[in-house]
Structure formats: C-alpha cells, structure tokens
Design a protein around this motif. Structure first.
Motif, mmCIF file in Angstrom:
data_model
loop_
_atom_site.group_PDB
_atom_site.id
_atom_site.type_symbol
_atom_site.label_atom_id
_atom_site.label_comp_id
_atom_site.label_asym_id
_atom_site.label_seq_id
_atom_site.Cartn_x
_atom_site.Cartn_y
_atom_site.Cartn_z
ATOM 1 N N ALA A 84 65.445 89.472 50.146
ATOM 2 C CA ALA A 84 66.771 89.301 50.754
ATOM 3 C C ALA A 84 67.757 88.694 49.762
ATOM 4 O O ALA A 84 68.908 89.112 49.653
ATOM 5 N N MET A 85 67.277 87.686 49.025
ATOM 6 C CA MET A 85 68.124 87.027 48.022
ATOM 7 C C MET A 85 68.711 88.036 47.046
ATOM 8 O O MET A 85 69.908 88.058 46.780
ATOM 9 N N TRP A 86 67.823 88.862 46.491
ATOM 10 C CA TRP A 86 68.264 89.809 45.482
ATOM 11 C C TRP A 86 69.086 90.923 46.086
ATOM 12 O O TRP A 86 69.979 91.500 45.447
ATOM 13 N N ASN A 87 68.789 91.231 47.318
ATOM 14 C CA ASN A 87 69.589 92.214 48.037
ATOM 15 C C ASN A 87 71.051 91.781 48.026
ATOM 16 O O ASN A 87 71.956 92.523 47.654
ATOM 17 N N ILE A 88 71.268 90.539 48.420
ATOM 18 C CA ILE A 88 72.627 90.015 48.494
ATOM 19 C C ILE A 88 73.194 89.779 47.100
ATOM 20 O O ILE A 88 74.353 90.073 46.814
ATOM 21 N N PHE A 89 72.346 89.258 46.235
ATOM 22 C CA PHE A 89 72.732 88.933 44.867
ATOM 23 C C PHE A 89 73.302 90.151 44.148
ATOM 24 O O PHE A 89 74.228 90.073 43.350
ATOM 25 N N LEU A 144 74.620 92.933 45.565
ATOM 26 C CA LEU A 144 75.646 93.723 46.255
ATOM 27 C C LEU A 144 76.875 93.897 45.356
ATOM 28 O O LEU A 144 77.403 92.927 44.825
ATOM 29 N N LEU A 177 80.002 91.905 46.801
ATOM 30 C CA LEU A 177 79.874 90.515 47.250
ATOM 31 C C LEU A 177 78.900 89.686 46.417
ATOM 32 O O LEU A 177 79.064 88.480 46.292
ATOM 33 N N GLY A 178 77.873 90.338 45.862
ATOM 34 C CA GLY A 178 76.841 89.569 45.178
ATOM 35 C C GLY A 178 77.302 89.107 43.803
ATOM 36 O O GLY A 178 78.085 89.773 43.129
ATOM 37 N N THR A 226 67.388 96.558 39.204
ATOM 38 C CA THR A 226 67.376 95.386 40.065
ATOM 39 C C THR A 226 65.954 95.045 40.518
ATOM 40 O O THR A 226 65.560 93.872 40.563
ATOM 41 N N LYS A 254 78.892 91.836 41.436
ATOM 42 C CA LYS A 254 80.318 91.699 41.160
ATOM 43 C C LYS A 254 80.542 91.480 39.670
ATOM 44 O O LYS A 254 81.431 92.081 39.070
ATOM 45 N N THR A 273 72.577 100.413 45.616
ATOM 46 C CA THR A 273 72.314 101.144 46.851
ATOM 47 C C THR A 273 72.558 102.634 46.671
ATOM 48 O O THR A 273 72.121 103.442 47.475
#
Lengths: 287, 358, 359
Positions: free
Chosen positions: A118-123, A125, A128-129, A154, A133, A145
């Motif tokens: 989950a962390m890396w998923n968000i990281f 993005l 947003l990550g 990733t 970014k 994605t």
C-alpha cells in the motif's frame, strides 16, 4: 550426539502433529485430489487424470507467468545480494552506532507486507505520490498504473527496499564473527581493501550468504501480497507473477482443477530450483 | 633487521588513567639488539601482549616512543613498520593454496614473479612445507597453518622484526615440541629480530637469547636464560622460571647473615641494611639431602620419570628438591644442604642489594 | 562402586573411534587417560558418563548395567577444558546449582558451597560473576561445581590445558588433595606425560582408540608394554631406531653397535631410548657413541635439549648443564643402552629379565 531414548516425548509432540496434519497435510492432499479431478462444484467429481497438468504445462499463459517470475527473482537477487553485502561492509562493527544501524536495518522487515504494498502504491502515484510526482517533475514520464516498464521498476524498487535488510543483517552477522587477528595479519601483509574483501571477508561470509540467497530465492518466488497490492498484476498482466496468476485461476475463474494442478507444479518448481541452488552453493564445502 | 628501542613507554587502555592499576603497562625502557631472539614472559594480564601490540603498531602508546634503528616509528601503522606477526591461532587465507599464501605479502608489494618463486621455495623448504605447496591452505593441520603464518613473515626481505603472540597455543602437545625447536632452528638461519610472547617459561627460555620477565604491567628482570635461572633478581622471577620454581623460605637476618631456626645458612650475597621481610631463595636443583644441614621432614614424593620431586617441611617453610632417577630418598626426617653459590637472600621480594632495579 | 567397561566400542559410520575395550576402575582410585589429541580419551569419557552410547559393549557401575541410563540419572560430574560456568549466575549460584536441582534444603546448600569454596580457595569471589574472574578462578568454580555434588564418578577432560603454565603447576599440586577423602572414581584425561607422572595413580595409555597400556603410572612409564605406549609416555619424544640383532651384537642403521644382553634373540627390533639417557657427556663406560650433526640446541637454565641427526635420522638428547652447541657442528653423544627398550616386530616390549634392566 545420541541421547538415550525416552518414549514420553511422543505425548508432547502429538498435539502439534495433529495441528500440523489438520492445517497442512490435509489441505495439501485436498489439492492433490482436486488436481486430478474435474469439478463444477457441488461435490461432483470426474476423474481427469493428468489432463490439467498437461494443459497447464502447455499453456502459453503459464509460460509467460513463469518467465516473468524468473525475471523478477533473478533481478532482485542480482541487486539485493551485492547491495546487502556492501551495506554490511559499511556498517560499523564496534561502538555506539552499531545498535542504531541494526535497528534502522531491521525496520523495513517489521512492516506488514500488505502495508508495504500500500505504501508504495501511494508513494508511486504519478500525481500524488512523492516518488511519482518527483519523477514526473524531473522529466521522466512515469506512471506505473499504465506503463509496464514503470510498473516493473516500482515493483523491483519496492522489493529491494523491503528485503535488502535481510541480506544486510545476515551478511553483517557473518562479518562480525571474523576475529580481529585476520584483519591485523592482512594489514601486516600489505593487503589492499579489495584483497581483504576477496580473501578474508567473502570466504568467511560464504555460509551466511548461502542462507541469505536461498531465503530470498524462495520468498521472492512465492511473493504475492506486495505485488498484488501494488499493481494487482497490471497494467494488463505485465506484472502478473506466478502466484498472482494462480489466484486468478483459482478464485477468479474458479477452475479448481487446473488451479490445483498449477499449485503442485509451482510447488515442485520451487523445490527443484531450491535444491539446485543449495547443492551448487554448498558443493565447495565438501572439500 | 633493526635495533628496537623503547623509551619511557607507558600505556593505559582507559582515557584518563589516575592511579597505578589504570596503567596496563607501567613505564619501561628497553633496548634490543639487531637479530636477537627475545621473549616476553609473564602470567596472563601482565602486559606482554599489550607490549607486543605497541611494538607492532596495532596499538598506539599513551606515552613514550618506539624507535626502530633510531627512527621514531611511534606514529606509524603496522604496514609501515615492516614487521611480521604470528598470532595465537593460525591466520591463513583459506581460499588460496599454500604457495599463494606465502606469495601474498610479496605480490602485494609488487615483487616480480621470479623473485616471488625463489623466496617462496626457500621459505617452504625452511618450514617443511614444500610437499604441501599445491594444497589448499584450509586443509592443513593447526601446526601446518602456523608454519604458513610464520612463512608469510619470513618471505619478505624487508622485515625489521617478527613478533610471535603465544603461537603454540592451539598446537597439539606432541607437535608443540617439534614446532618449538623449528622456531629455534629458524632463528639460527634467518637474520631477523624475533620477539616471542608467552606464559610458558619452557618456551621462553629455550627460544630466547634474552628474556623479559613481566608482572602486572612492569618489567621485573631482563636477562639471559642462564642469568634468570641462576640469579633471579626477584622472588617472582625465581618462582616463575623453572619447573618447579624456586623455593622461598622465611628467615631471620643478623649481621648480614641469614638464619633459619637458629641455623646459619650460607648464601652467595649478604643481607642488605634495608628493613623488611627477609627470605632465602634457592632452586630445587641446588638442594640436596646430606648428613647435616637444615632439618626437614619428607612429606611427599612425586615421580616425574627422570627425576623425583620431593617436598619436605622445614622451619623456613616447604622445600622442594629434585632427586635423579635411582637416587635415595630418606623416608622421614632428613637434613637438607643448600649450594651456597645458588642460595640468596631476598628483602621484600628483591635480591638483597638490588632492590627495585630490573 | 566400581566402574566397569565391558567390551565397549564406538563406531561412527565406517570410522572406529574406540576399539572394543575392557576397563575396571575401583572406587577411591585416580585414573589417568593419557594420549594425544585424537586418541579417543574424550569419547571414552563421554561413554563412561552416559553422554554417548557405545555402539557395542556395556557400561556397568556399582554392579548394575547403566549402559542405557541417561546421564541425568547417573551420579556423574564432569569438568571440561574450557571453563564452563553459567555466565549469568554468581559463583555461589554456580556452585549451588547441582544441589538446587537435587532440591536440598537451603541451609545444607549454604554450608556445602561454603566448604567447597574454601577448598578451592575462591571464598572471596562468591558473589562475583564468572566473567569477572581470572581463568584459574573460573576453572576452580567449574571444579567446585563438579565436586560439590559428591558424585560417584568424576570426569576431568584436560581441565588444566587452558591455564597458564605456572597456574597449571599449582593446580596440579592441589588436585590429589581434593580427591583424597572421597570414595568416588576419578578419571582424568591429559596429553602430557609429565602431568600424568606427577599426578600418580593409575594410567591407561591410549593410542588411536585403543588402550595400549594399563597400570600404575610410574610402572608403565618404566616398563611400557609396547612401542605405542612408550611413544605416548615420553616427553621429549622417545628416540626410535631400527636395529638388527645377530650373534650377540645389536647393530643400528647408523653404524652404531653394542653387545646384546643375554636373552635377546636374533632378529629385527625397534629400539627406543629416552632422551635423558642420551648425553653429550660420557655417563658410564658402557655408553655407546652416537655421532651426528647438531640441528638445534635448546638451552633452559639448567638443562640442554639437543636435536641432532645421525645418518639423517633424528635424535634428541636431554642432559643436565648448559651445552651450547652451534648448529651444523658435528658432535658426539653417549647413549646408555642399558636403559633402552627393545620392541619386537609386533611392537611389543621384549622382556629381558636380566638384572640390569632397572630403567
């Protein structure tokens, strides 16, 4: 050392045996059963023999997943083992910083695996990550994605971040057990740092590194949670590793027969590779 | 090959030493000739390993300086001091063959292969390693590995001194004897200064030209094995050297002569005027049963094969003496005679007339 | 309460660690196992204790077969070469531990530990941890723990080997005193002949898994039953040479010869002569001359150990006095052959029961 035999021990072991039998052996047998039957549920079974096995072994889908898996495992081993050794060499062996370093190294290993995913998923993005970014701002066109290349990048980065620490800790344990006299003798012999690494540190670390490689091999071949949470196997099926594929077949399509057959093949593949690895690495020890 | 001088050398492991016990090595001054064989002898904790590490450069002294041939090397690390060290347990490069192990120090210094080959073969021959040159070093026994360690020190031509830190510790007892005499033999064949640390007095006195006896961080006496044996300056030296060690008996001093239970004991030295505890020191080798002398009662006889160790209680304390194989031992009361040339008076532990001077 | 080993053997895979052995040790006796490092002393002791099971044969104690009994059930104590103590317990607790396991009342524990500490001279250290003690004190703590139990069988596996030379001497002197009052079987393993001799008692000389000699220590030193026993029991190593006897004369390869004793039949023998019977000074008119090139002379303060080669054959001489021979010099040595041993081709001692054989 042979201890004198005591029958009472079996009574203590019995409860554990029953538990293990219930949780592991019985389900395994169920899988074996399913792998040679055809079923649509409702406990209706038709004997299928080895049909599922043949189907799986011939299917391009399986070959692709296996190929991706091998690529994944090979890449992370090639990165994590040398990186782990380098970090272990850089860590102090004595003094107040030792505990600090050890704790820092242990931390990634303590995080629950789905949280890592989950962390890396968000990281990662893209909008947003922090990672996503930043990379996009610098000029890279990064979107895990949508782009398979980025997804792989990733995925591998996540695994390296998560598991290199294990290699570090094992290699460090090996290094720390080398007596000072070896270093002193090498200094007196005028050996360069590279020579010290090659002739003293590496040979002494060999045993622990074997364990590290074996552990990483088996775990990475089995990996499910992190990639599943990170990419779900996508984009498309570009990061669908063996375990993810298996779950798709078993729970997604509910093809229990093929899924069971694939499970067994999977299991045997890991066993085979592990055995080859282990024999190769310990062959030298016999001398 | 170098003269080694230690000037005002002192060392403490802790940052702010205050009193005597904080110093691992109390102040010492030593001068060693080129090419000699020296031993640092003393019990565990006496500072001998500290001293060795200061000489090799693995430790920097808290105070004082070390000179090789009048060059101050105090600040130099081991690689630059041109020394070789053999450790307590064998240090070999497991993955290399014996040949490569011996060649390693030379190759690291860029020596050409022909010279390397010549030196390695020479040193292998000296150490009886020629037959195993092609084998992997990890396969040798402990004494073979120690010979490799030693060989790596001998193979270099620029070595000032070879240092040994209790090298026979892990060697099997029946091989210890051979390796010991091999070390002695090597000393006669190579010109290097050799410094040998041990707690085993037999090793020290058979190997060294000069022995430095240490206790609790201090040098107690420096001398040849013969000097240390025949004229110990301190009862500690008398006790530590020789197996069994020197007898130390209580005595009274009157007019410069020693008396035990009223009987005058002839000694080689006269008692000093200093006040303090007076004792007589005489080695078991110089005590004999005789018709007259100090009265004693035989308490124990131990057969050591080629001689027997007899323990007898006298007015001055327990006396040990050696009787050769086949000699007569009186069963009960007897008289003991001490060889006057080998009997000495000690005041407060020091040889009377030499107090406090190592 | 005797310890008996009946045909005890140990095989690991294809290797025979201990050949079938019979031994009887009486209570109150001090028994020494003497041999080199791999002779099998530790394996034998472990079987006596019950830590290892013999592959064949039986162990009997006090008339009962204890071969299958676990070591915890036997009343055994063991002291090792490495000072083994519980690192996190004080010296007092260390010594008290076997008594606590036996659930003895506190007061008795107190008094027995106190007594034992007194005997081992560590009363002042009772509340310290083993890591704070010196090597000798740690080993004495381990021994105190072994002795406080009042076991029937006490095994000591080279307990002094890791101690300083001088400390070893001191503790060696104390050992007989520790066991004097007890009625247990004591078995002590060592590699040093001198130590065996000074401890006395009875010795079993071991070589490659076999007991090659058994008897009172001084006796088997003076009359080794065979070549192996003589080799094990000599320090410095015994000089050996092959000899042939013909028409009443003994001839060595080195060209040395002397008149044979009566009763020595013709044939080939190995002769063994201890270094202290070979001297650079003529001891008796019957001494035989052996000449050779000096390899190295080791001088202690009072004795000389000289290694020389006679016809490329290594010899060692040990004599009183300081004889500083230079390396490479040819020198003459005198061997007192009346003190040498003759071993036949099977390695057995030839017993010449003539009067002169009082070596």
């Amino acid at each position: 050392m042979n201890k004198t035999v005591n029958q009472k021990a079996w009574f203590f072991v019995a409860p554990v045996l029953i538990l293990v039998a219930f949780n592991a052996i019985v389900p395994l047998m169920t899988v074996v059963n399913y792998s040679v039957q055809e079923t649509f549920g409702d406990n209706v079974f038709f004997w299928a023999g080895l049909r599922w096995f043949e189907e799986i072994l011939r299917s391009p889908r399986f070959h692709d997943a296996l190929g991706r898996q091998l690529f994944f495992t090979g890449t992370i081993l090639a990165i994590e083992v040398p990186l782990g050794v380098i970090i272990a060499l850089a860590m102090p062996r004595k003094g107040p910083w030792v505990s600090v370093c050890l704790v820092l190294m242990a931390m990634p290993l303590l995080i629950p695996w789905n949280v890592v995913g989950a962390m890396w998923n968000i990281f990662g993005l893209p909008e947003l990550g922090l990672l996503g970014k930043t990379l996009n701002t610098i000029g890279f066109d990064y979107n895990y994605t949508r782009q398979p290349g980025d997804a792989w990048f990733t995925l591998i980065l996540m695994d390296v971040w998560h598991w290199t620490s294990l290699v570090v800790l094992l290699a460090y344990a090996g290094l720390v057990s080398i007596p000072d006299a070896y270093y002193q003798a090498a200094r007196i012999d005028g050996a360069s740092s590279w020579a010290i690494f090659r002739y003293i540190q590496l040979p002494k670390m060999k045993r622990v590194l074997t364990i590290a490689v074996l552990l990483r091999f088996m775990d990475s071949f089995n990996i499910y949670t992190e990639p599943s949470v990170l990419t779900g196997g996508g984009p498309g099926n570009s990061t669908t590793l063996l375990s993810i594929d298996l779950v798709k077949i078993a729970l997604g399509q509910f093809d229990l027969g093929p899924a069971a057959a694939m499970s067994l093949i999977y299991f045997l593949v890991i066993l085979l590779f592990s055995w080859i690895f282990y024999t190769a690495m310990t062959r030298g020890e016999e001398q | 090959m170098a003269r080694i001088t230690l000037k005002n050398l002192k060392h403490a492991y802790m940052p702010n030493p205050v009193n005597d016990e904080d110093w691992a090595l109390k102040e010492l001054n030593l001068d060693w000739d080129d090419g000699g064989a020296y031993a640092l002898l003393g019990p565990s904790g006496c500072g001998k390993t500290t001293l060795l590490n200061l000489i090799s450069g693995l430790l920097t002294p808290s105070h004082g300086s070390i000179l090789f041939d009048d060059h101050d090397v105090t600040g130099l690390p081991p690689e630059q001091r041109k020394i070789a060290q053999v450790f307590q347990f064998p240090v070999v490069y497991d993955t290399m063959t014996v040949y490569d192990n011996l060649a390693f120090p030379l190759r690291n210094r860029g020596v050409d292969e022909t010279t390397v080959n010549k030196r390695v073969l020479e040193v292998a021959e000296m150490n009886d390693l020629t037959a195993t040159l092609g084998n992997r070093a990890s396969g040798l026994t402990a004494d073979g590995k120690q010979k490799i360690s030693l060989g790596r020190g001998l193979v270099r031509t620029d070595v000032n001194a070879i240092l040994f830190d209790e090298p026979l510790t892990v060697i099997d007892p029946h091989l210890k004897f051979q390796l010991r005499s091999k070390l002695k033999e090597l000393h006669t064949r190579v010109p290097n200064t050799m410094i040998y640390v041990t707690h085993d007095q037999t090793e020290a006195i058979t190997f060294a030209d000069k022995v430095v006896v240490m206790n609790v961080g201090e040098v107690v006496q420096v001398g040849t094995p013969k000097e240390l044996f025949e004229e110990p300056h301190h009862t500690f030296v008398g006790h530590f050297i020789g197996s069994p060690g020197m007898n130390v008996l209580d005595c009274e001093v009157k007019n410069g002569h020693a008396y035990i239970a009223g009987k005058r004991i002839a000694t080689a030295n006269k008692a000093s005027a200093k006040a303090g505890k007076s004792e007589i020191g005489v080695r078991p080798e110089f005590v004999k049963f005789a018709g007259r002398g100090l009265e004693a009662r035989v308490v124990k006889v131990s057969d050591a094969g080629r001689f027997s160790v007899v323990e007898a209680d006298s007015a001055g304390g327990r006396v040990r003496l050696l009787v050769d194989e086949g000699g007569t031992i009186p069963p009960d009361t007897a008289h003991l005679e001490f060889d006057p040339a080998a009997t000495r008076i000690y005041t407060n532990g020091w040889l009377a007339g030499r107090e406090g001077q190592p | 309460m005797a310890l008996e080993l009946k045909n005890v053997a140990k095989k690991v895979g294809a290797d025979v660690h201990i050949h079938p052995t019979d031994l009887t040790f009486e209570p109150g006796s001090f028994n020494i196992l003497l041999g080199t490092t791999l002779a099998g002393k530790t394996t034998l002791m472990q079987m006596m204790a019950g830590l290892e099971k013999p592959t064949s044969g039986e162990v009997w104690f006090d008339g009962r077969n204890v071969t299958g009994t676990a070591v915890q059930k036997r009343n055994v104590s063991m002291v090792y070469q490495q000072f083994i103590n519980y690192p996190n317990m004080s010296v007092f607790d260390n010594i008290a531990s076997p008594l606590r396991v036996a659930r003895l009342p506190d007061q008795e524990i107190q008094s027995r530990v106190g007594e034992m500490a007194e005997l081992m001279r560590i009363s002042a250290m009772l509340d310290r941890r083993p890591s704070e003690l010196s090597g000798g004190q740690q080993q004495r703590t381990a021994m105190a723990r072994a002795l406080v139990k009042d076991s029937d069988l006490i095994l000591l596996d080279e307990p002094l080997a890791n101690l300083d030379f001088k400390l070893r001497e001191e503790m060696r002197d104390e050992l007989p005193r520790l066991f004097a009052e007890r009625n247990c079987v004591v078995v002590y393993a060592t590699t040093e002949p001198t130590e065996a001799l000074l401890l006395g008692g009875q010795t079993a000389a071991m070589h490659e898994g076999r007991v090659v000699d058994l008897g009172p220590t001084a006796q088997i030193y003076r009359h080794p039953s065979g070549l192996e026993s003589a080799k094990v029991f000599s320090e410095p190593p015994i000089n050996l040479a092959s000899a042939s006897v013909k028409s009443g004369w003994v001839l060595l390869d080195e060209g040395v010869s002397w008149k044979a004793d009566k009763g020595l039949a013709d044939g080939t023998y190995t002769i063994g002569i201890r270094p202290h019977h070979v001297s650079p000074v003529r001891q008796s008119s019957k001494s035989v001359v052996v000449e050779g090139k000096v390899k190295v002379a080791e001088l202690t303060g009072s004795e000389s150990i000289i290694h020389f080669h006679a016809h490329d054959h290594p010899w060692v001489s040990l004599s009183h006095g300081v004889h500083p021979f230079e390396t490479g010099r040819f020198a003459r040595f005198y061997a007192d052959m009346s003190k040498c041993f003759y071993f036949d081709s099977g390695g057995h001692l030839v017993d010449l029961s003539s009067a002169g054989k009082a070596a």
